[in-house]
Design an enzyme around this catalytic site. Structure first.
Site, PDB file in Angstrom:
ATOM      1  N   CYS A 163     -29.624  -8.913 -30.714  1.00  0.00           N
ATOM      2  CA  CYS A 163     -28.821  -9.962 -31.362  1.00  0.00           C
ATOM      3  C   CYS A 163     -29.317 -11.371 -31.031  1.00  0.00           C
ATOM      4  O   CYS A 163     -28.942 -12.338 -31.687  1.00  0.00           O
ATOM      5  CB  CYS A 163     -27.352  -9.839 -30.952  1.00  0.00           C
ATOM      6  SG  CYS A 163     -26.689  -8.223 -31.273  1.00  0.00           S
TER       7      CYS A 163
ATOM      8  N   HIS B 188     -22.796 -16.192 -31.395  1.00  0.00           N
ATOM      9  CA  HIS B 188     -22.990 -14.825 -31.873  1.00  0.00           C
ATOM     10  C   HIS B 188     -21.634 -14.271 -32.302  1.00  0.00           C
ATOM     11  O   HIS B 188     -20.612 -14.520 -31.655  1.00  0.00           O
ATOM     12  CB  HIS B 188     -23.596 -13.968 -30.751  1.00  0.00           C
ATOM     13  CG  HIS B 188     -23.803 -12.545 -31.160  1.00  0.00           C
ATOM     14  ND1 HIS B 188     -24.367 -12.208 -32.364  1.00  0.00           N
ATOM     15  CD2 HIS B 188     -23.520 -11.371 -30.540  1.00  0.00           C
ATOM     16  CE1 HIS B 188     -24.421 -10.884 -32.465  1.00  0.00           C
ATOM     17  NE2 HIS B 188     -23.909 -10.358 -31.379  1.00  0.00           N
TER      18      HIS B 188
ATOM     19  N   ASN C 239     -20.237  -7.717 -36.784  1.00  0.00           N
ATOM     20  CA  ASN C 239     -21.407  -8.096 -35.994  1.00  0.00           C
ATOM     21  C   ASN C 239     -22.662  -7.639 -36.743  1.00  0.00           C
ATOM     22  O   ASN C 239     -22.911  -6.449 -36.863  1.00  0.00           O
ATOM     23  CB  ASN C 239     -21.300  -7.416 -34.627  1.00  0.00           C
ATOM     24  CG  ASN C 239     -22.457  -7.754 -33.701  1.00  0.00           C
ATOM     25  OD1 ASN C 239     -23.456  -8.338 -34.122  1.00  0.00           O
ATOM     26  ND2 ASN C 239     -22.331  -7.376 -32.438  1.00  0.00           N
TER      27      ASN C 239
HETATM   28  O1  UT7 Z   1     -23.900  -7.680 -30.119  1.00  0.00           O
HETATM   29  C1  UT7 Z   1     -23.323  -7.121 -29.003  1.00  0.00           C
HETATM   30  C2  UT7 Z   1     -22.539  -5.910 -29.412  1.00  0.00           C
HETATM   31  N1  UT7 Z   1     -21.432  -5.486 -28.673  1.00  0.00           N
HETATM   32  C3  UT7 Z   1     -20.339  -6.202 -28.315  1.00  0.00           C
HETATM   33  O2  UT7 Z   1     -20.237  -7.377 -28.388  1.00  0.00           O
HETATM   34  C4  UT7 Z   1     -19.194  -5.396 -27.818  1.00  0.00           C
HETATM   35  C5  UT7 Z   1     -18.480  -5.984 -26.635  1.00  0.00           C
HETATM   36  N2  UT7 Z   1     -17.293  -5.225 -26.353  1.00  0.00           N
HETATM   37  C6  UT7 Z   1     -16.172  -5.316 -27.117  1.00  0.00           C
HETATM   38  O3  UT7 Z   1     -16.136  -6.080 -28.072  1.00  0.00           O
HETATM   39  C7  UT7 Z   1     -14.978  -4.509 -26.731  1.00  0.00           C
HETATM   40  O4  UT7 Z   1     -15.202  -3.903 -25.468  1.00  0.00           O
HETATM   41  C8  UT7 Z   1     -14.617  -3.392 -27.760  1.00  0.00           C
HETATM   42  C9  UT7 Z   1     -14.087  -4.044 -29.032  1.00  0.00           C
HETATM   43  C10 UT7 Z   1     -15.834  -2.561 -28.079  1.00  0.00           C
HETATM   44  C11 UT7 Z   1     -13.520  -2.491 -27.211  1.00  0.00           C
HETATM   45  O5  UT7 Z   1     -12.398  -3.258 -26.844  1.00  0.00           O
HETATM   46  P1  UT7 Z   1     -11.717  -3.032 -25.422  1.00  0.00           P
HETATM   47  O6  UT7 Z   1     -10.524  -3.876 -25.375  1.00  0.00           O
HETATM   48  O7  UT7 Z   1     -12.777  -3.239 -24.367  1.00  0.00           O
HETATM   49  O8  UT7 Z   1     -11.277  -1.518 -25.517  1.00  0.00           O
HETATM   50  P2  UT7 Z   1     -11.673  -0.292 -24.579  1.00  0.00           P
HETATM   51  O9  UT7 Z   1     -13.090   0.095 -24.791  1.00  0.00           O
HETATM   52  O10 UT7 Z   1     -11.224  -0.611 -23.183  1.00  0.00           O
HETATM   53  O11 UT7 Z   1     -10.746   0.818 -25.179  1.00  0.00           O
HETATM   54  C12 UT7 Z   1      -9.322   0.732 -25.150  1.00  0.00           C
HETATM   55  C13 UT7 Z   1      -8.767   1.942 -25.880  1.00  0.00           C
HETATM   56  C14 UT7 Z   1      -9.410   3.257 -25.438  1.00  0.00           C
HETATM   57  O12 UT7 Z   1      -8.385   4.244 -25.432  1.00  0.00           O
HETATM   58  P3  UT7 Z   1      -7.722   4.717 -24.050  1.00  0.00           P
HETATM   59  O13 UT7 Z   1      -8.853   5.258 -23.232  1.00  0.00           O
HETATM   60  O14 UT7 Z   1      -7.109   3.475 -23.451  1.00  0.00           O
HETATM   61  O15 UT7 Z   1      -6.730   5.730 -24.508  1.00  0.00           O
HETATM   62  C15 UT7 Z   1     -10.366   3.563 -26.567  1.00  0.00           C
HETATM   63  O16 UT7 Z   1     -10.618   4.946 -26.712  1.00  0.00           O
HETATM   64  O17 UT7 Z   1      -9.010   1.828 -27.282  1.00  0.00           O
HETATM   65  C16 UT7 Z   1      -9.610   3.033 -27.754  1.00  0.00           C
HETATM   66  N3  UT7 Z   1     -10.489   2.698 -28.893  1.00  0.00           N
HETATM   67  C17 UT7 Z   1     -10.042   2.643 -30.162  1.00  0.00           C
HETATM   68  N4  UT7 Z   1      -8.828   2.831 -30.708  1.00  0.00           N
HETATM   69  C18 UT7 Z   1      -8.706   2.678 -32.033  1.00  0.00           C
HETATM   70  C19 UT7 Z   1     -11.799   2.404 -28.879  1.00  0.00           C
HETATM   71  N5  UT7 Z   1     -12.231   2.145 -30.125  1.00  0.00           N
HETATM   72  C20 UT7 Z   1     -11.166   2.287 -30.928  1.00  0.00           C
HETATM   73  C21 UT7 Z   1     -10.971   2.142 -32.311  1.00  0.00           C
HETATM   74  N6  UT7 Z   1      -9.740   2.335 -32.815  1.00  0.00           N
HETATM   75  N7  UT7 Z   1     -11.974   1.800 -33.143  1.00  0.00           N
END
Ligand code: UT7
Length: 338
Positions: free
Chosen positions: A125, A265, A295
């Site tokens: 990115c 970004h 993204n």
């Molecule tokens: O160019 C660089 C690319 N990447 C990034 O910039 C990504 C950086 N990271 C993020 O933006 C965030 O970490 C995410 C948006 C990917 C995830 O958000 P988060 O607040 O960190 O969520 P998490 O990974 O801690 O997950 C929280 C919960 C989990 O469930 P449990 O374990 O608490 O029951 C996930 O399984 O949300 C669940 N989850 C979803 N639920 C519904 C993960 N993805 C999804 C989804 N829909 N799409």
């Protein structure tokens, strides 16, 4: 005695400006509601955790080079530059049409820039700003006069559409800029670039290269798709973008108060909010379009720059800051006087 060749006469470095911008996104819109029908997710979760409402997906037969060429034509029209005037094409991408020829060679063929040298830049990115820095060096030292820089990715081709942790985040698109020396403003004042290869595995595609070549077994294990540790990437994103922004400001001798607009970004609205809060800047100063495009990797900051330019968020003489991070890890920031 053999006569040694005389070195080129030294010319003082010259300033380098972005003289035109362009972008292109595919027509097809994939909404959060569409994703609800594909994986176990919902509109509310995606909006609250990321800020993304919809993204664009390239159609069958539409490759990264096609997105890039469309963005290039848009920048050439904006800058009033003909294809034959381009000396160098840099395409920043992690989703090349082919490993070789480079996507920039494909773009050269598509736009008819027959006088250009071409190569791709892989900094995930961060690739667009890495390419801006390469272009700036070549122009400043008089190697080239006109450089076309493109950030283009078709991430839909490497996303695992069964993985809700990643598939809701990404989209396809391309953004571009034409750089030249121009009187009247300083142009690209400084670019800070950094990397941390020890963190490569938090955001990567393990397969497809010589380490894990394309085989049926590897493909069955999804090695040819993007893998991400979301929480770790989030943490690193905030820290590295903050570091890059501070370094570029320091190097340019400016402060946040001097900035008219910040183009970050476009990964997650919460990452941008965290950056705004740490830089003590209001969100209104940031140009944001991730709600519409998600993204788009190397394209994200370039599409946002083009949009902000076209709607007049800054004018000649204004200072702007671009700041990015991506897989590698890589991060970068540029301070530009428009
Ligand atoms: O160019 C660089 C690319 N990447 C990034 O910039 C990504 C950086 N990271 C993020 O933006 C965030 O970490 C995410 C948006 C990917 C995830 O958000 P988060 O607040 O960190 O969520 P998490 O990974 O801690 O997950 C929280 C919960 C989990 O469930 P449990 O374990 O608490 O029951 C996930 O399984 O949300 C669940 N989850 C979803 N639920 C519904 C993960 N993805 C999804 C989804 N829909 N799409």
């Amino acid at each position: 005695m053999k006569k040694s060749p005389s070195p080129k006469p030294q010319q003082p470095n010259r300033t380098v400006s972005i003289i035109g911008t362009g972008s292109y996104v595919p027509e097809r819109v994939l909404t959060n509601a569409d994703l609800e029908a594909m994986v176990d997710t919902n509109d509310q979760w995606i909006i609250e955790r990321t800020g993304i409402r919809e993204r664009r997906i390239a159609k069958e037969g539409e490759f990264t080079s096609h997105l890039a060429a469309a963005a290039a034509r848009s920048a050439m029209a904006n800058a009033g530059v003909a294809p034959e005037e381009i000396d160098l094409i840099l395409v920043a991408t992690i989703t090349p049409d082919t490993f070789f020829p480079s996507t920039s060679c494909h773009v050269q063929r598509l736009i008819g820039a027959k006088n250009a040298a071409c190569f791709d830049v892989n900094a995930a990115c961060s690739g667009f700003l890495y390419s801006v820095e390469i272009a700036q060096q070549f122009i400043a030292n008089h190697t080239y006069d006109t450089v076309l820089v493109i950030g283009a990715d078709k991430l839909s081709s490497i996303v695992n559409w069964h993985d809700r942790n990643t598939c809701v985040l990404f989209g396809d698109g391309a953004g571009s800029a034409i750089l030249r020396s121009r009187e009247g403003s300083h142009g690209v004042i400084t670019t800070f670039m950094g990397s941390d290869g020890t963190l490569g595995d938090i955001l990567h595609m393990p397969g497809g290269g010589c380490a894990l070549p394309v085989t049926k077994e590897n493909a069955d294990q999804h090695f040819n798709t993007l893998h991400m540790n979301g929480r770790e990437t989030y943490k690193q994103a905030v820290t590295s973008m903050m570091k890059a922004a501070q370094k570029a400001l320091e190097q340019s001798g400016l402060t946040t108060a001097d900035l008219k607009c910040i183009i970050p970004h476009q990964a997650n609205i919460r990452i941008i909010e965290a950056l705004a809060s740490r830089l003590h800047l209001p969100m209104e100063k940031f140009h944001i379009n991730l709600d519409r495009f998600g993204n788009t990797s190397a394209a994200a900051v370039a599409i946002a720059l083009d949009e902000a330019n076209r709607i007049g968020r800054f004018h000649r003489g204004d200072y702007i800051l671009l700041v990015v991070f991506g897989g590698g890890l890589t991060f970068a920031s540029s301070v530009i006087q428009w």
